[in-house]
Design a protein around this motif. Sequence first.
Motif, PDB file in Angstrom:
ATOM      1  N   ILE A   1       0.839  -1.203   0.000  1.00 26.48           N
ATOM      2  CA  ILE A   1       0.000   0.000   0.000  1.00 26.48           C
ATOM      3  C   ILE A   1       0.875   1.255   0.000  1.00 26.48           C
ATOM      4  O   ILE A   1       0.627   2.201  -0.754  1.00 26.48           O
ATOM      5  N   ASN A   2       1.912   1.254   0.836  1.00 28.66           N
ATOM      6  CA  ASN A   2       2.769   2.434   0.913  1.00 28.66           C
ATOM      7  C   ASN A   2       3.550   2.641  -0.382  1.00 28.66           C
ATOM      8  O   ASN A   2       3.740   3.788  -0.811  1.00 28.66           O
ATOM      9  N   ALA A   3       3.994   1.554  -1.005  1.00 25.78           N
ATOM     10  CA  ALA A   3       4.688   1.679  -2.288  1.00 25.78           C
ATOM     11  C   ALA A   3       3.764   2.297  -3.329  1.00 25.78           C
ATOM     12  O   ALA A   3       4.164   3.194  -4.091  1.00 25.78           O
TER      13      ALA A   3
ATOM     14  N   GLN B   1       3.341   5.985  -2.752  1.00 27.08           N
ATOM     15  CA  GLN B   1       4.501   6.787  -3.143  1.00 27.08           C
ATOM     16  C   GLN B   1       4.579   6.982  -4.649  1.00 27.08           C
ATOM     17  O   GLN B   1       4.822   8.098  -5.117  1.00 27.08           O
ATOM     18  N   ILE B   2       4.356   5.942  -5.418  1.00 26.54           N
ATOM     19  CA  ILE B   2       4.451   6.107  -6.869  1.00 26.54           C
ATOM     20  C   ILE B   2       3.236   6.838  -7.434  1.00 26.54           C
ATOM     21  O   ILE B   2       3.298   7.397  -8.530  1.00 26.54           O
ATOM     22  N   GLU B   3       2.133   6.873  -6.648  1.00 26.69           N
ATOM     23  CA  GLU B   3       0.954   7.633  -7.053  1.00 26.69           C
ATOM     24  C   GLU B   3       0.973   9.062  -6.515  1.00 26.69           C
ATOM     25  O   GLU B   3       0.028   9.818  -6.731  1.00 26.69           O
ATOM     26  N   LYS B   4       2.058   9.386  -5.766  1.00 29.03           N
ATOM     27  CA  LYS B   4       2.205  10.720  -5.175  1.00 29.03           C
ATOM     28  C   LYS B   4       1.113  11.031  -4.151  1.00 29.03           C
ATOM     29  O   LYS B   4       0.804  12.191  -3.889  1.00 29.03           O
ATOM     30  N   GLU B   5       0.514   9.972  -3.589  1.00 31.78           N
ATOM     31  CA  GLU B   5      -0.421  10.145  -2.484  1.00 31.78           C
ATOM     32  C   GLU B   5       0.330  10.455  -1.195  1.00 31.78           C
ATOM     33  O   GLU B   5      -0.213  11.050  -0.271  1.00 31.78           O
ATOM     34  N   LYS B   6       1.585  10.018  -1.151  1.00 30.25           N
ATOM     35  CA  LYS B   6       2.486  10.335  -0.054  1.00 30.25           C
ATOM     36  C   LYS B   6       3.825  10.747  -0.647  1.00 30.25           C
ATOM     37  O   LYS B   6       4.126  10.448  -1.806  1.00 30.25           O
ATOM     38  N   GLU B   7       4.619  11.437   0.155  1.00 25.90           N
ATOM     39  CA  GLU B   7       5.933  11.844  -0.319  1.00 25.90           C
ATOM     40  C   GLU B   7       6.744  10.613  -0.715  1.00 25.90           C
ATOM     41  O   GLU B   7       6.832   9.638   0.039  1.00 25.90           O
ATOM     42  N   ASN B   8       7.328  10.654  -1.896  1.00 25.36           N
ATOM     43  CA  ASN B   8       8.109   9.517  -2.396  1.00 25.36           C
ATOM     44  C   ASN B   8       9.501   9.560  -1.776  1.00 25.36           C
ATOM     45  O   ASN B   8      10.505   9.780  -2.448  1.00 25.36           O
TER      46      ASN B   8
ATOM     47  N   LEU C   1      11.366   7.260  -0.628  1.00 23.60           N
ATOM     48  CA  LEU C   1      12.286   6.207  -1.057  1.00 23.60           C
ATOM     49  C   LEU C   1      12.659   6.337  -2.526  1.00 23.60           C
ATOM     50  O   LEU C   1      13.404   5.521  -3.053  1.00 23.60           O
ATOM     51  N   LYS C   2      12.099   7.365  -3.188  1.00 21.14           N
ATOM     52  CA  LYS C   2      12.396   7.635  -4.604  1.00 21.14           C
ATOM     53  C   LYS C   2      12.121   6.404  -5.470  1.00 21.14           C
ATOM     54  O   LYS C   2      12.939   6.009  -6.317  1.00 21.14           O
ATOM     55  N   LEU C   3      10.955   5.805  -5.257  1.00 19.51           N
ATOM     56  CA  LEU C   3      10.550   4.653  -6.061  1.00 19.51           C
ATOM     57  C   LEU C   3      10.200   5.114  -7.471  1.00 19.51           C
ATOM     58  O   LEU C   3       9.557   6.147  -7.653  1.00 19.51           O
ATOM     59  N   GLU C   4      10.624   4.369  -8.460  1.00 15.75           N
ATOM     60  CA  GLU C   4      10.365   4.703  -9.854  1.00 15.75           C
ATOM     61  C   GLU C   4       9.736   3.514 -10.556  1.00 15.75           C
ATOM     62  O   GLU C   4      10.039   2.364 -10.254  1.00 15.75           O
ATOM     63  N   THR C   5       8.857   3.795 -11.517  1.00 20.83           N
ATOM     64  CA  THR C   5       8.260   2.723 -12.300  1.00 20.83           C
ATOM     65  C   THR C   5       8.890   2.702 -13.682  1.00 20.83           C
ATOM     66  O   THR C   5       9.330   3.718 -14.207  1.00 20.83           O
ATOM     67  N   GLY C   6       8.927   1.543 -14.269  1.00 19.14           N
ATOM     68  CA  GLY C   6       9.534   1.388 -15.584  1.00 19.14           C
ATOM     69  C   GLY C   6      10.323   0.094 -15.609  1.00 19.14           C
ATOM     70  O   GLY C   6      10.265  -0.726 -14.690  1.00 19.14           O
TER      71      GLY C   6
ATOM     72  N   MET D   1       0.159   3.436 -18.290  1.00 13.56           N
ATOM     73  CA  MET D   1      -1.063   2.676 -18.113  1.00 13.56           C
ATOM     74  C   MET D   1      -1.346   1.865 -19.369  1.00 13.56           C
ATOM     75  O   MET D   1      -1.081   2.294 -20.490  1.00 13.56           O
ATOM     76  N   GLY D   2      -1.899   0.675 -19.176  1.00 16.72           N
ATOM     77  CA  GLY D   2      -2.161  -0.205 -20.296  1.00 16.72           C
ATOM     78  C   GLY D   2      -1.046  -1.213 -20.488  1.00 16.72           C
ATOM     79  O   GLY D   2      -1.186  -2.169 -21.219  1.00 16.72           O
ATOM     80  N   ARG D   3       0.079  -0.986 -19.840  1.00 16.93           N
ATOM     81  CA  ARG D   3       1.162  -1.951 -19.847  1.00 16.93           C
ATOM     82  C   ARG D   3       1.529  -2.244 -18.399  1.00 16.93           C
ATOM     83  O   ARG D   3       1.203  -1.491 -17.496  1.00 16.93           O
ATOM     84  N   ARG D   4       2.224  -3.321 -18.178  1.00 15.24           N
ATOM     85  CA  ARG D   4       2.572  -3.728 -16.822  1.00 15.24           C
ATOM     86  C   ARG D   4       3.427  -2.645 -16.157  1.00 15.24           C
ATOM     87  O   ARG D   4       4.413  -2.187 -16.718  1.00 15.24           O
ATOM     88  N   ARG D   5       3.045  -2.213 -14.952  1.00 14.67           N
ATOM     89  CA  ARG D   5       3.769  -1.173 -14.239  1.00 14.67           C
ATOM     90  C   ARG D   5       4.540  -1.806 -13.094  1.00 14.67           C
ATOM     91  O   ARG D   5       3.948  -2.288 -12.122  1.00 14.67           O
ATOM     92  N   CYS D   6       5.849  -1.786 -13.189  1.00 17.14           N
ATOM     93  CA  CYS D   6       6.697  -2.366 -12.152  1.00 17.14           C
ATOM     94  C   CYS D   6       7.598  -1.290 -11.564  1.00 17.14           C
ATOM     95  O   CYS D   6       7.867  -0.265 -12.189  1.00 17.14           O
ATOM     96  N   ILE D   7       8.057  -1.543 -10.350  1.00  9.44           N
ATOM     97  CA  ILE D   7       9.058  -0.672  -9.740  1.00  9.44           C
ATOM     98  C   ILE D   7      10.419  -1.132 -10.227  1.00  9.44           C
ATOM     99  O   ILE D   7      10.748  -2.311 -10.168  1.00  9.44           O
ATOM    100  N   LYS D   8      11.205  -0.194 -10.753  1.00 11.47           N
ATOM    101  CA  LYS D   8      12.483  -0.536 -11.366  1.00 11.47           C
ATOM    102  C   LYS D   8      13.485  -1.030 -10.333  1.00 11.47           C
ATOM    103  O   LYS D   8      13.571  -0.511  -9.235  1.00 11.47           O
TER     104      LYS D   8
END
Length: 367
Positions: A245-247, A250-257, A259-264, A274-281
């Motif tokens: 939930i916290n991850a 963070q990637i949705e900017k609902e909370k301060e990121n 941990l600097k999590l990035e998707t890709g 969106m429309g393709r698999r979204r993973c944390i790099k």
Amino acid sequence: MWIKEFLNNRKYRVMANGVMSDEQNVISGVPQGTVLASIFFIIMISDIDKNLKNSIVRLFADDTRVSAKIRSKEDMELLQSDLEAIYGWAEENLMEFNENKFEKLSHGETDGVEEGIYKTRTGKEIKSKKTVKDLGVWTGEDASFEEHIEYLVQSSKVRTGMLLTKFNTREPDLMIKMFNSYVRSKLEYCSLVWNPWRKEEIDKIERVQKNFTSKIEGMEKLNYHQRLKRLRMYSMERRERYLIINAWQQIEKEKENILKLETGNNGDPEEGKMGRRRCIKSRAIPTTLSGGDRTVVHNSTARQMERLFNALPYKLQTVSGVKTETFKRKLDEWLSTIPDTPKIDDYGASVGVSSNSLVVQGRSRLN
């Protein structure tokens, strides 16, 4: 900054029943019980780091932590000078630190650099500790939480013993409410930070709930896995839900990121849309780290979040633009389809996967 000057002058007025009092001097602190006390304190302490040049100060209420990288004797001297600046700030603002609570924690080692000696305002040496307690969590100098987990387990056993002694009821609903309110809430507090990865620590925590549920009326002849299903309870290991939930937040900017999590994925600009698999790099672990340090980094909060989020099915990974409660509901719907079978004590042989972690159980479900 008129409020800061107002606080420094230590003059206050108090309103009671719509009538304002005369202005009075206050020797220290603020009037007892005033609604503005906490706000005044935050304002008062907000510039504690204004003269610091080489260190980072972190504050939470009246807890203050000063940290710096020490790679040479010069770095030690710079850290001590920053401490002196803080002592000067306290004197200027008519505040006083409790030197008996000063503590030092060192992480890692630097070749050729001995552990530094740092002084309080009165010249006392700040003693080094193997573990320190910060906001209710014990952290070791090796960045482990072994002592914290041991404390949690022992104190939770005491609480369960008190509940079972003081209350005669063994009725399921009341027992579950008592456990969730007084025990589980304690066992899950701040688990985003200390979530264990060693099996012996995972099992220690799980046994607290395993033993408590065996005392519930009607559960006497059921094994632990059956009790979890009958009582509609998550295993303690499902605290991984909070990491997911916290991850997502963070990637949705609902909370301060933080941990600097990035998707890709490996720099593909299309991946993560969106429309393709979204993973944390994934982030490579520095090759300069030793085996022990690499293990700590591999099992850090950010890495656990990465593995857990990437184990989610496509439909959950791509949830976006909704409220957190909506994501939680969708996540719980998925979790209801995932086996929750802790590999603990005599249950290990009956579980077909290597672990009850969602990383393993979730992926086995996908396969």
